[in-house]
Every structure is written in C-alpha cells, then in structure tokens.
Write an enzyme that holds these catalytic residues in place. Sequence first.
Site, PDB file in Angstrom:
ATOM      1  N   ASP A  86      -7.646 -18.707  73.973  1.00  0.00           N
ATOM      2  CA  ASP A  86      -8.353 -19.257  75.127  1.00  0.00           C
ATOM      3  C   ASP A  86      -7.332 -19.757  76.151  1.00  0.00           C
ATOM      4  O   ASP A  86      -6.334 -20.390  75.807  1.00  0.00           O
ATOM      5  CB  ASP A  86      -9.274 -20.406  74.689  1.00  0.00           C
ATOM      6  N   ILE A  87      -7.612 -19.475  77.409  1.00  0.00           N
ATOM      7  CA  ILE A  87      -6.672 -19.835  78.477  1.00  0.00           C
ATOM      8  C   ILE A  87      -6.632 -21.349  78.708  1.00  0.00           C
ATOM      9  O   ILE A  87      -5.654 -21.882  79.233  1.00  0.00           O
ATOM     10  CB  ILE A  87      -7.050 -19.067  79.772  1.00  0.00           C
ATOM     11  N   HIS A 122     -19.990 -14.752  72.694  1.00  0.00           N
ATOM     12  CA  HIS A 122     -18.661 -14.920  72.098  1.00  0.00           C
ATOM     13  C   HIS A 122     -18.664 -16.111  71.151  1.00  0.00           C
ATOM     14  O   HIS A 122     -19.530 -16.997  71.238  1.00  0.00           O
ATOM     15  CB  HIS A 122     -17.592 -15.101  73.172  1.00  0.00           C
ATOM     16  N   VAL A 177     -19.214 -17.974  80.429  1.00  0.00           N
ATOM     17  CA  VAL A 177     -19.060 -16.516  80.451  1.00  0.00           C
ATOM     18  C   VAL A 177     -20.278 -15.877  79.771  1.00  0.00           C
ATOM     19  O   VAL A 177     -20.560 -16.159  78.605  1.00  0.00           O
ATOM     20  CB  VAL A 177     -17.758 -16.074  79.744  1.00  0.00           C
ATOM     21  N   ASN A 179     -21.447 -21.276  72.359  1.00  0.00           N
ATOM     22  CA  ASN A 179     -22.177 -21.958  73.420  1.00  0.00           C
ATOM     23  C   ASN A 179     -23.292 -21.060  73.947  1.00  0.00           C
ATOM     24  O   ASN A 179     -23.128 -19.846  74.056  1.00  0.00           O
ATOM     25  CB  ASN A 179     -21.232 -22.320  74.570  1.00  0.00           C
TER      26      ASN A 179
HETATM   27  P1  AMP Z   1     -17.828 -20.632  77.182  1.00  0.00           P
HETATM   28  O1  AMP Z   1     -17.654 -21.915  77.931  1.00  0.00           O
HETATM   29  O2  AMP Z   1     -18.417 -20.800  75.814  1.00  0.00           O
HETATM   30  O3  AMP Z   1     -18.555 -19.591  78.025  1.00  0.00           O
HETATM   31  O4  AMP Z   1     -16.363 -20.087  76.909  1.00  0.00           O
HETATM   32  C1  AMP Z   1     -15.621 -19.342  77.817  1.00  0.00           C
HETATM   33  C2  AMP Z   1     -14.180 -19.571  77.490  1.00  0.00           C
HETATM   34  O5  AMP Z   1     -13.419 -18.553  78.076  1.00  0.00           O
HETATM   35  C3  AMP Z   1     -13.621 -20.907  77.999  1.00  0.00           C
HETATM   36  O6  AMP Z   1     -13.150 -21.681  76.909  1.00  0.00           O
HETATM   37  C4  AMP Z   1     -12.489 -20.477  78.925  1.00  0.00           C
HETATM   38  O7  AMP Z   1     -11.372 -21.326  78.877  1.00  0.00           O
HETATM   39  C5  AMP Z   1     -12.170 -19.078  78.412  1.00  0.00           C
HETATM   40  N1  AMP Z   1     -11.541 -18.198  79.373  1.00  0.00           N
HETATM   41  C6  AMP Z   1     -11.904 -17.992  80.666  1.00  0.00           C
HETATM   42  N2  AMP Z   1     -11.082 -17.098  81.234  1.00  0.00           N
HETATM   43  C7  AMP Z   1     -10.191 -16.727  80.280  1.00  0.00           C
HETATM   44  C8  AMP Z   1      -9.073 -15.823  80.266  1.00  0.00           C
HETATM   45  N3  AMP Z   1      -8.714 -15.124  81.345  1.00  0.00           N
HETATM   46  N4  AMP Z   1      -8.363 -15.709  79.106  1.00  0.00           N
HETATM   47  C9  AMP Z   1      -8.714 -16.431  78.022  1.00  0.00           C
HETATM   48  N5  AMP Z   1      -9.749 -17.280  77.971  1.00  0.00           N
HETATM   49  C10 AMP Z   1     -10.480 -17.434  79.090  1.00  0.00           C
END
Ligand code: AMP
Length: 121
Positions: free
Chosen positions: A37-38, A108, A104, A95
Amino acid sequence: MPIDARYDQHNVFARILRGEIPSDRVYEDLDFVAFRDIQPAAPVHIVLVPRGEPPTSSATLREADAEWVGRMVLVAARIAAEQGLAERGYRLVMNCGDDAGQTVGHLHLHLLGGGPLGPVA
Ligand code: AMP
C-alpha cells in the site's frame, strides 16, 4: 467474475493491473496481484486485488463469487506467511462503501501486520 455495472476501468487498481502505474508487487498469480500500500497503515500493509473487473465491493458480490473470494482469503493467508506474519498474527480488512472509507471501487483485501495493530474499531 461478473462485471459490476458501476466498475470504473480507470480506477487506480485497474491501472496498476494494466501496468500503467508502478506498484511494489509482492505476489501474483493468474487470478490475483498483491502489492504494498502506498500509504501504509501498519509496518506491513499489502493490498490484494483480483485481476479483471471484479465487483466494486462486497456489497455487489453474488453466490457465484464465493469460490474465488474464498481463494482470495487463502492467498492472503499465504502471503501473510511468506511475509513472516503468521506467527505473531495479522489483520485482513475489506472496506465497503463510504462509512468504511473505501476509496477504490475494485474489491480488494488489506493485509496488515508487522506489529500490534490495536483494536479493530
Ligand atoms: P480502500 O480505502 O479500502 O479503498 O483502500 C484503497 C487503498 O489503496 C488505500 O489504502 C490506498 O493507500 C491504496 N492505494 C491508492 N493508490 C495506490 C497506489 N498507487 N499504490 C498502492 N496503493 C495505493
């Protein structure tokens, strides 16, 4: 995997899967990709995503999805073991929707570990 009518093909995970955005991949097979995760919320924070166009969230899962969703949990457990998290433990989070903070719209699973995580809520 059934196509969710609300699926946005330009979401960040779709772009990562297509290789349009770089990711720090820790696992991949024919059905799933996992990357760091970023914005990590724990010392180890990995996101496990199904390839293709899965439902946007658990809210749109159907009976027919049960098999691959089950496999996704098994893959997460395998990655946790590979990352050395199995002995001390870890958390899997999915989530769903605004109140959960889902950002997103591509179903996931978060794998969190590497230290005490605190209460779940
Ligand atoms: P959610 O909040 O459950 O939709 O999780 C989405 C996750 O994606 C969050 O924890 C973000 O930090 C992660 N995320 C968004 N963009 C990226 C990326 N480019 N690379 C890795 N993780 C990401």
